[in-house]
Design a protein around this motif. Structure first.
Motif, PDB file in Angstrom:
ATOM      1  N   THR A   1       0.904  -1.508  -0.220  1.00 60.06           N
ATOM      2  CA  THR A   1      -0.217   0.128  -0.010  1.00 60.06           C
ATOM      3  C   THR A   1       1.128   1.553  -0.356  1.00 60.06           C
ATOM      4  OG1 THR A   1      -1.664  -1.466   1.434  1.00 60.06           O
ATOM      5  CG2 THR A   1      -1.938   1.067   1.170  1.00 60.06           C
ATOM      6  N   VAL A   2       1.607   1.189   0.692  1.00 59.32           N
ATOM      7  CA  VAL A   2       2.709   2.608   1.040  1.00 59.32           C
ATOM      8  C   VAL A   2       3.577   3.105   0.037  1.00 59.32           C
ATOM      9  CG1 VAL A   2       4.585   3.917   2.591  1.00 59.32           C
ATOM     10  CG2 VAL A   2       2.791   2.110   3.480  1.00 59.32           C
ATOM     11  N   GLU A   3       3.418   1.570  -1.103  1.00 55.04           N
ATOM     12  CA  GLU A   3       4.129   1.888  -2.614  1.00 55.04           C
ATOM     13  C   GLU A   3       3.509   3.485  -3.267  1.00 55.04           C
ATOM     14  OE1 GLU A   3       4.726  -1.475  -4.623  1.00 55.04           O
ATOM     15  OE2 GLU A   3       6.114  -2.540  -3.056  1.00 55.04           O
ATOM     16  N   GLY A   4       2.682   2.973  -3.227  1.00 51.61           N
ATOM     17  CA  GLY A   4       1.872   4.290  -3.524  1.00 51.61           C
ATOM     18  C   GLY A   4       1.766   5.650  -3.815  1.00 51.61           C
ATOM     19  N   LEU A   5       2.947   6.355  -2.053  1.00 54.76           N
ATOM     20  CA  LEU A   5       2.119   7.354  -1.564  1.00 54.76           C
ATOM     21  C   LEU A   5       4.087   7.664  -1.953  1.00 54.76           C
ATOM     22  CD1 LEU A   5       0.413   5.993   2.016  1.00 54.76           C
ATOM     23  CD2 LEU A   5      -0.291   7.266  -0.286  1.00 54.76           C
ATOM     24  N   SER A   6       3.918   8.661  -2.120  1.00 55.50           N
ATOM     25  CA  SER A   6       4.604   9.469  -2.831  1.00 55.50           C
ATOM     26  C   SER A   6       4.896  10.493  -0.840  1.00 55.50           C
ATOM     27  CB  SER A   6       4.518  10.666  -3.911  1.00 55.50           C
ATOM     28  OG  SER A   6       6.223  11.262  -3.344  1.00 55.50           O
ATOM     29  N   ILE A   7       5.632  10.060  -0.751  1.00 55.33           N
ATOM     30  CA  ILE A   7       5.793  10.853   0.983  1.00 55.33           C
ATOM     31  C   ILE A   7       7.078  12.377   0.706  1.00 55.33           C
ATOM     32  CG2 ILE A   7       6.976  10.562   3.958  1.00 55.33           C
ATOM     33  CD1 ILE A   7       4.578   9.114   2.671  1.00 55.33           C
ATOM     34  N   LEU A   8       6.891  13.143   1.637  1.00 56.70           N
ATOM     35  CA  LEU A   8       7.264  14.073   1.307  1.00 56.70           C
ATOM     36  C   LEU A   8       7.745  14.898   3.163  1.00 56.70           C
ATOM     37  CD1 LEU A   8       4.264  16.831  -0.252  1.00 56.70           C
ATOM     38  CD2 LEU A   8       6.921  15.608  -1.357  1.00 56.70           C
ATOM     39  N   ASP A   9       6.863  14.510   3.670  1.00 60.73           N
ATOM     40  CA  ASP A   9       7.832  14.342   5.133  1.00 60.73           C
ATOM     41  C   ASP A   9       7.897  13.574   5.785  1.00 60.73           C
ATOM     42  OD1 ASP A   9       8.738  15.869   7.489  1.00 60.73           O
ATOM     43  OD2 ASP A   9       6.413  17.253   7.741  1.00 60.73           O
ATOM     44  N   GLY A  10       8.141  13.411   6.723  1.00 62.79           N
ATOM     45  CA  GLY A  10       8.464  11.659   6.941  1.00 62.79           C
ATOM     46  C   GLY A  10       8.841  10.486   6.408  1.00 62.79           C
ATOM     47  N   THR A  11       9.152   9.114   6.718  1.00 62.34           N
ATOM     48  CA  THR A  11       9.557   8.260   6.392  1.00 62.34           C
ATOM     49  C   THR A  11       8.007   7.341   5.316  1.00 62.34           C
ATOM     50  OG1 THR A  11       9.699   6.907   7.978  1.00 62.34           O
ATOM     51  CG2 THR A  11      11.537   8.651   7.270  1.00 62.34           C
ATOM     52  N   ASP A  12       8.794   6.072   4.575  1.00 62.37           N
ATOM     53  CA  ASP A  12       7.861   5.291   4.558  1.00 62.37           C
ATOM     54  C   ASP A  12       7.203   4.071   5.399  1.00 62.37           C
ATOM     55  OD1 ASP A  12       7.503   6.183   1.767  1.00 62.37           O
ATOM     56  OD2 ASP A  12       9.348   4.926   0.750  1.00 62.37           O
ATOM     57  N   GLU A  13       8.483   4.230   6.513  1.00 62.62           N
ATOM     58  CA  GLU A  13       8.354   3.003   7.443  1.00 62.62           C
ATOM     59  C   GLU A  13       7.511   3.574   8.424  1.00 62.62           C
ATOM     60  OE1 GLU A  13       8.883   0.013   9.805  1.00 62.62           O
ATOM     61  OE2 GLU A  13       8.782   0.322   8.018  1.00 62.62           O
ATOM     62  N   ASP A  14       7.349   4.772   8.319  1.00 63.86           N
ATOM     63  CA  ASP A  14       6.359   5.715   9.427  1.00 63.86           C
ATOM     64  C   ASP A  14       5.402   5.898   8.792  1.00 63.86           C
ATOM     65  OD1 ASP A  14       8.788   6.622  11.362  1.00 63.86           O
ATOM     66  OD2 ASP A  14       8.419   8.381  10.323  1.00 63.86           O
ATOM     67  N   ALA A  15       5.154   5.713   7.558  1.00 70.83           N
ATOM     68  CA  ALA A  15       3.927   6.079   6.866  1.00 70.83           C
ATOM     69  C   ALA A  15       3.048   4.427   7.279  1.00 70.83           C
ATOM     70  CB  ALA A  15       3.448   5.650   5.678  1.00 70.83           C
ATOM     71  N   ARG A  16       4.138   2.886   7.161  1.00 70.64           N
ATOM     72  CA  ARG A  16       3.795   1.681   7.300  1.00 70.64           C
ATOM     73  C   ARG A  16       3.125   1.697   8.426  1.00 70.64           C
ATOM     74  NH1 ARG A  16       7.284   0.280   4.966  1.00 70.64           N
ATOM     75  NH2 ARG A  16       6.160   0.198   2.503  1.00 70.64           N
ATOM     76  N   GLN A  17       4.376   2.239   9.470  1.00 73.72           N
ATOM     77  CA  GLN A  17       3.959   1.884  10.794  1.00 73.72           C
ATOM     78  C   GLN A  17       2.404   2.072  11.418  1.00 73.72           C
ATOM     79  OE1 GLN A  17       5.270  -0.093  13.668  1.00 73.72           O
ATOM     80  NE2 GLN A  17       6.375  -0.682  11.253  1.00 73.72           N
ATOM     81  N   ALA A  18       1.665   3.431  10.574  1.00 72.86           N
ATOM     82  CA  ALA A  18       0.801   4.220  11.229  1.00 72.86           C
ATOM     83  C   ALA A  18      -0.698   3.173  10.546  1.00 72.86           C
ATOM     84  CB  ALA A  18       0.907   5.279  10.665  1.00 72.86           C
ATOM     85  N   LEU A  19      -0.579   2.928   8.863  1.00 74.54           N
ATOM     86  CA  LEU A  19      -1.814   2.181   8.599  1.00 74.54           C
ATOM     87  C   LEU A  19      -1.246   0.627   8.985  1.00 74.54           C
ATOM     88  CD1 LEU A  19      -0.657   2.744   4.893  1.00 74.54           C
ATOM     89  CD2 LEU A  19      -2.784   3.662   6.681  1.00 74.54           C
ATOM     90  N   GLU A  20      -0.544  -0.065   9.811  1.00 78.82           N
ATOM     91  CA  GLU A  20      -0.568  -1.214  10.385  1.00 78.82           C
ATOM     92  C   GLU A  20      -0.848  -1.280  11.499  1.00 78.82           C
ATOM     93  OE1 GLU A  20       3.374  -3.306  10.177  1.00 78.82           O
ATOM     94  OE2 GLU A  20       3.914  -3.229   7.672  1.00 78.82           O
ATOM     95  N   ASN A  21      -0.797   0.247  12.756  1.00 74.01           N
ATOM     96  CA  ASN A  21      -0.418   0.015  14.172  1.00 74.01           C
ATOM     97  C   ASN A  21      -2.392   0.151  14.413  1.00 74.01           C
ATOM     98  OD1 ASN A  21       0.984  -1.606  14.694  1.00 74.01           O
ATOM     99  ND2 ASN A  21       2.781   0.532  14.897  1.00 74.01           N
ATOM    100  N   GLY A  22      -2.423   1.896  13.270  1.00 74.60           N
ATOM    101  CA  GLY A  22      -3.755   2.347  13.166  1.00 74.60           C
ATOM    102  C   GLY A  22      -3.841   3.369  14.321  1.00 74.60           C
ATOM    103  N   ASP A  23      -2.714   3.414  14.923  1.00 73.85           N
ATOM    104  CA  ASP A  23      -2.479   4.611  15.916  1.00 73.85           C
ATOM    105  C   ASP A  23      -2.254   6.260  15.664  1.00 73.85           C
ATOM    106  OD1 ASP A  23      -0.194   4.035  14.546  1.00 73.85           O
ATOM    107  OD2 ASP A  23       1.010   3.639  16.423  1.00 73.85           O
ATOM    108  N   ALA A  24      -2.113   6.357  14.225  1.00 69.09           N
ATOM    109  CA  ALA A  24      -1.689   7.523  13.148  1.00 69.09           C
ATOM    110  C   ALA A  24      -1.724   8.183  12.173  1.00 69.09           C
ATOM    111  CB  ALA A  24      -0.513   7.665  13.341  1.00 69.09           C
ATOM    112  N   LEU A  25      -2.204   9.175  11.959  1.00 69.68           N
ATOM    113  CA  LEU A  25      -2.823   9.872  10.233  1.00 69.68           C
ATOM    114  C   LEU A  25      -1.872   9.540   9.641  1.00 69.68           C
ATOM    115  CD1 LEU A  25      -5.435  12.410  11.603  1.00 69.68           C
ATOM    116  CD2 LEU A  25      -6.234   9.765  10.152  1.00 69.68           C
ATOM    117  N   LEU A  26      -2.165   9.775   8.317  1.00 65.71           N
ATOM    118  CA  LEU A  26      -1.396  10.218   7.212  1.00 65.71           C
ATOM    119  C   LEU A  26      -2.383  11.604   6.695  1.00 65.71           C
ATOM    120  CD1 LEU A  26       0.198   6.762   5.674  1.00 65.71           C
ATOM    121  CD2 LEU A  26       1.012   7.771   7.411  1.00 65.71           C
TER     122      LEU A  26
END
Length: 853
Positions: free
Chosen positions: A583-608
Motif C-alpha cells: 500500500t505504501v508503495e503508492g504514496l510519495s512521502i514528502l514529510d516523514g518516512t515510508d516506514e513511519d507511514a507503514r507503521q501508522a497503517l498497520e497499527n492504526g495509531d496515526a494519520l497520514l
C-alpha cells in the motif's frame, strides 16, 4: 473644442480599420471578463437555487457521522425533544438509463416525508403544485414511485405513468413516475431540476441505506438549537442550514478566482491595444496638435479631446464586449459546470443567469482600462511645446530618454512585485497583484530591450540582405516612438499564451508522474461514479469477497472515502484503508518516512495526510488532528507522514480501517485495489476480475492502472479546456493589436517610402524593407516573450497553484521548443499582419506619397 473634435473624427474616419481593430480587441477582453463572470455566477446561482429548494425554510440541520443518521433520531426529535417542525431527508445520486445508452444524465434522489414538508418546503409539502393532483398516499405506500418537475420529465423524455430505468450505486432498478410537479414558484422549479422526489423509505431502498437518513431539517430558534445540541444522542450534531452553502461555495472559490484572473489577463492585453491605438493617433496628429496649440488651443482642450476619443472608443468596445460576452458565456458555462461536477459536486445548470453586477463590472473595467490606457498619450499631446510638436525629429530625439525612464520604472515595478509576492505566502489576491506588477515591469522594460535587440540585429541583417536589411533595422530604431508599443503588446499576448501553456504542461507532467507512482496496484475496482460522488459510493460485500478470493490475486486493499469533521467543525475527506504490504508503495512521502507511514497503517495509531490538507490546516509531522467521532467525543490522532496528492484540492487523510471501525459506525467500502499473484500476468488478473464482475448484480468498473491513468488525464485535459479558450482569446487580441499597429505604422510612412522610391528603390525592394521590418519587430516580440512567459508560467505553477490548492509541482517544464514556438508565433503574426499594408504602401505613386497634407 469643435475644431479638435472634427480633427479627431476625420483622423479615425481615415483610419477605420485601425479604429475597428482596436474596438474589437478591447471588446474581446471585456467579453472574456463578462463571460467568465456570468458562467461562474450562473453555476453559483444554480447551486443556490438547488440548496434553497432542497433546504427550504429550515434553519438548522441535524446530522450524523459518515454512516448517516439513524432514523430513530427523527422520532426522538418530534416525540421526546418537542421539535414539531422536523422533516427527514435522504439524498443520493443516480444516473438515468435512456434509450441512448451513451447518455446517462446524473440525477439527484431526494427522499422526504410529504406530510412533514409543508412548513419547511411548501413546494413539496403534500406537493403544493398547481394543476397537479398527486396521490401522496400512493407515493408513501407503493415502493419504487417518484415524482419530478415538468422540465425534468421533458429532458428525460418520460412522464406520468411511465417507467424510468436508473443506475443507483451500480445496481439497475426501475421506478415509476406517478406525477409531474409544477411548483407555483418558478425558482423552486428550477432548483428541483434533475431531482427525483420520492418517499424516505423508497429512497432508502434505492440507495441501499435501510434505516438511515442523511439529515433531519428543522425549524427552531438559535436558543432552542443550542439546547438541542446538548440533548441529541452521541455522534449526532446540529448546524445552521446556511453552512452547507458556504462550505460548497468555498470549495470552488480558488477555481473561480483563477478563472476571473485569466479573464483579466485578456483584458490587460486589450488595454494595451487601446493604449497603442491612442498613442498612434496622438503621434500621427502631433503636427496638427502643434498647429492647434499655436493657434490658441489650450492644453486642457487638447487633453479633453484625446480623453473624449478614448471614452467613445471605450464605450463602443464595452458595448460590443458585453454582447460578445453573452455569447461566449454560453460556451464557457458548459465547461465550468462540467469541471465543477467532475471535481466538486453534482449540479444542473439549465440556463445562463444575467447578473447585473457582473455586466456592470465588465463595463466598468472596460471603460477604466480604455481611459487609463489613454492618459499617457493625452499627457504627451499637451506637454510638448507647439514648435516641437510640429517637428517629427523632436519626438524621436526624446524617445531614448523616455525609454530609459520607462526601464527605471520597470525595475521599480519588478522589485515591488517581488515584495508583494513575499508579503503573504497564502493570499491568492496578493499573488495576482504581484504577477500584475511583474507583467507591468516587463512591459516597461520592453522598449529599451527592443532598442538593444534592433541595434544588435543591424549587422546580421546587413550581411544577410544587404542595404535593405540594414535600412529595415535602422528605420525600426528611428521609429521606436511608434513601434515599441506594438512590440510590447505582441510580446505580452504571446507571453500570456505560452505562459499558460507551459503552466498546463508542467502541471500535466507532474500529475502524470504522480499517477504513475500513486496507481501502484495492478487493477482497481470501483462503482462507476463521478469524482464528486465518490464519498457516496458503496461496493457490494459479496462482490468484494468474490474478487479478493480469486486465485489470481496476490494481495488486496480496500478503501472507504468519507467526509468527516474535526472537533473545530472543519470538514475533511478521510480514507479508511485495509492495508497490504504494498500500500505504501503508492504514496510519495514528502514529510516523514515510508516506514513511519507503514507503521501508522498497520497499527492504526496515526494519520497520514495529503499535502493540500497539511497546507490548508497548517499541519505537519509531529502535529495532531482531533476527529469528531460517532461517540460524540473527539479522538486525537498524531500525524505520521505527509504525502503528495493532486486528486483533491482540499486534501484528505488516510487512516487504518481497524481504527476507523472503532470510531465510526460505517462498514461500507468505496473501492478495491488488487495486486496480481506472483507469476500471474496483469491481463489475466484483469480478465478474471471482469468475469467475476459480470456475475455481480452491481455494475463495477474494472480498470488496470494504465487505463485509470488515461482516464484521469482525460479529466485533467477537460478541466483545462477553459484555459485553452482564454489562451486563444489572448492570441486573437494580440493578432488584432499587431495588425492595427503595423497598419498604422506603415501607412504613416508614406513620405518615407516616397523618398525611397524617388531615389531609385523599386516596389519590390520597398516591400522587402517593410516586410523585413515587420518580421524583425515580430522576432523582437517573440524573443522578449520567452523570459516573460517563462516567468509567468513559473509564477502560475509555483505560486498561484500553491496558494490556491496547496500543491507543489515536481518539475517545471519549459522545453526549448516552447521558446521556438513563441518566437515563430510572434514572427508569423507580425509577418501576416504586415503583408497587406506593406504591399499597399509599396505600390503608392511617388508623387502621392511625397505630397504634404
Amino acid at each position: 473644442m469643435n475644431p479638435l473634435v472634427r480633427i479627431g473624427g476625420r483622423h479615425f474616419l481615415r483610419h477605420r480599420a485601425q479604429l475597428a481593430l482596436a474596438v474589437f480587441g478591447v471588446a474581446i477582453g471585456v467579453a472574456a471578463v463578462v463571460a467568465i463572470g456570468l458562467a461562474n455566477e450562473s453555476a453559483a446561482r444554480a447551486f443556490d437555487l438547488s440548496v434553497d429548494s432542497l433546504s427550504g425554510r429550515a434553519t438548522h440541520r441535524v446530522l450524523g457521522g459518515p454512516g448517516g443518521l439513524d432514523e430513530d433520531v427523527h422520532r426522538r426529535l418530534r416525540t421526546e425533544l418537542g421539535v414539531h417542525t422536523a422533516a427527514p431527508v435522504i439524498e443520493g445520486t443516480c444516473r438515468a438509463i435512456l434509450d441512448d445508452d451513451a447518455r446517462r444524465p446524473t440525477l439527484r434522489i431526494l427522499g422526504i416525508d410529504p406530510l412533514a414538508e409543508a412548513p419547511l418546503r411548501p413546494h413539496l409539502g403534500a406537493f403544493g403544485a398547481r394543476r397537479t393532483q398527486l396521490d401522496v398516499g400512493r407515493l408513501m405506500s407503493e415502493p419504487g414511485t417518484v415524482v419530478m418537475t415538468a422540465g425534468t420529465a421533458a429532458a428525460l423524455a418520460t412522464g406520468e405513468g411511465r417507467t424510468l430505468d436508473l443506475e443507483v450505486a451500480g445496481f439497475t432498478t426501475a421506478v415509476r413516475v406517478i406525477g409531474v410537479l409544477e411548483p407555483e414558484d418558478a425558482l423552486a422549479a428550477q432548483g428541483l431540476d434533475h431531482v427525483l422526489v420520492t418517499d424516505v423509505s423508497t429512497a432508502q431502498d434505492l440507495l441501499l441505506r435501510p434505516g438511515r437518513l442523511d439529515r433531519v431539517d428543522i425549524l427552531v430558534g438559535p436558543d432552542d438549537a443550542t439546547a438541542l445540541a446538548t440533548a441529541l444522542p452521541d455522534g449526532v450534531r446540529i448546524e445552521p442550514a446556511e453552512r452547507q452553502r458556504g462550505v460548497l461555495r468555498d470549495l470552488t472559490r480558488a477555481f473561480r478566482i483563477n478563472l476571473e484572473a485569466m479573464g483579466m489577463l485578456a483584458l490587460l492585453v486589450g488595454a494595451f491595444l487601446i493604449h497603442n491605438t491612442m498613442r498612434f493617433a496622438v503621434v500621427q496628429r502631433r503636427p496638427l496638435f502643434g498647429i492647434a496649440r499655436a493657434l490658441g488651443a489650450t492644453p486642457r482642450q487638447v487633453f479633453t479631446s484625446v480623453l473624449g476619443e478614448a471614452l467613445l472608443l471605450g464605450s463602443a468596445a464595452t458595448l460590443l464586449g458585453l454582447l460578445l460576452g453573452l455569447g461566449l458565456a454560453h460556451l464557457l458555462l458548459g465547461l465550468v459546470a462540467r469541471t465543477i461536477e467532475d471535481f466538486y459536486f453534482s449540479m444542473s445548470v439549465r440556463e445562463l443567469a444575467l447578473d447585473g453586477l457582473v455586466l456592470a463590472k465588465g463595463a466598468g473595467l472596460g471603460m477604466v482600462a480604455c481611459v487609463a490606457a489613454a492618459l499617457m498619450p493625452a499627457r504627451e499631446a499637451v506637454r510638448v511645446p507647439a514648435r516641437e510638436a510640429i517637428q517629427r525629429a523632436a519626438l524621436e530625439a526624446k524617445t531614448g530618454p523616455a525609454h530609459r525612464r520607462s526601464a527605471i520604472l520597470g525595475v521599480g515595478l519588478l522589485l515591488a512585485g517581488t515584495l508583494v509576492l513575499r508579503l503573504d505566502d497564502r493570499s491568492i489576491a496578493l499573488a495576482y497583484a504581484g504577477i500584475l506588477l511583474v507583467l507591468l515591469a516587463t512591459t516597461s522594460l520592453a522598449p529599451s530591450c527592443t532598442r538593444l535587440l534592433l541595434r544588435g540585429s543591424s549587422l546580421p541583417l546587413r550581411a544577410a540582405l544587404g542595404g535593405p536589411g540594414r535600412y529595415a533595422a535602422q528605420s525600426a530604431i528611428g521609429g521606436l516612438s511608434r513601434t515599441s508599443l506594438a512590440v510590447t503588446a505582441l510580446m505580452l499576448a504571446v507571453a500570456a499564451a505560452i505562459g499558460l501553456g507551459a503552466m498546463i504542461e508542467t502541471f500535466r507532467g507532474t500529475v502524470s508522474t504522480w499517477l504513475g507512482t500513486a496507481l501502484a496496484a495492478d487493477v482497481y475496482v470501483t462503482v462507476p461514479a463521478a469524482m464528486s460522488e465518490r464519498t457516496e459510493v458503496r461496493m457490494d460485500a459479496g462482490a468484494i469477497a468474490a474478487l479478493t478470493s480469486m486465485p489470481e490475486v496476490g494481495e488486496a486493499s480496500t478503501y472507504r472515502r468519507v467526509e468527516v469533521l474535526d472537533v473545530d467543525g472543519r470538514a475533511l475527506e478521510l480514507a479508511a484503508v485495509v492495508p497490504c504490504s504494498r500500500t505504501v508503495e503508492g504514496l510519495s512521502i514528502l514529510d516523514g518516512t515510508d516506514e513511519d507511514a507503514r507503521q501508522a497503517l498497520e497499527n492504526g495509531d496515526a494519520l497520514l495526510i495529503s499535502e493540500p490538507l497539511a497546507w490548508r490546516l497548517r499541519l505537519g509531522v509531529g502535529d495532531a488532528l482531533e476527529l469528531r467521532t460517532d461517540t460524540g467525543r473527539g479522538h486525537r490522532l498524531p500525524i505520521a507522514a505527509v504525502f503528495r496528492d493532486y486528486a483533491a484540492e482540499r486534501g484528505w487523510a488516510m487512516l487504518a480501517r481497524s481504527r476507523y471501525d472503532q470510531l465510526y459506525d460505517d462498514r461500507a467500502v468505496t473501492s478495491l485495489a488488487l495486486w496480481a499473484e506472483e507469476g500471474t500476468p496483469v491481463p489475466a488478473l484483469l480478465d478474471a476480475a471482469r468475469a467475476v464482475a459480470a456475475r455481480s448484480e452491481q455494475r463495477l468498473a474494472i480498470q488496470a492502472s494504465e487505463g485509470l491513468l488515461s482516464a484521469s488525464l482525460e479529466i485533467f485535459d477537460r478541466t483545462f479546456a477553459i484555459t485553452s479558450v482564454l489562451r486563444l482569446l489572448c492570441l486573437v487580441v494580440a493578432g488584432l493589436g499587431v495588425f492595427s499597429a503595423l497598419s498604422a505604422l506603415q501607412l504613416e510612412r508614406r513620405r518615407e517610402v516616397g523618398a525611397l522610391r524617388a531615389v531609385g528603390a523599386t516596389p519590390r525592394q520597398v516591400a522587402v524593407i517593410l516586410t523585413g521590418q515587420n518580421l524583425l519587430l515580430g522576432a523582437c516580440a517573440g524573443v522578449l516573450a520567452v523570459p516573460t512567459g517563462l516567468t509567468l508560467a513559473w509564477l502560475l505553477a509555483a505560486v498561484v497553484n500553491r496558494r490556491s490548492f496547496g500543491w507543489t509541482l515536481l518539475d517545471f517544464d519549459f522545453p526549448p521548443s516552447t521558446a521556438v514556438e513563441a518566437i515563430l508565433t510572434a514572427v508569423v503574426a507580425a509577418g501576416v499582419a504586415g503583408i497587406w499594408p506593406s504591399l499597399r504602401l509599396a505600390r503608392v505613386p511617388i508623387a502621392s506619397a511625397l505630397r504634404d497634407e
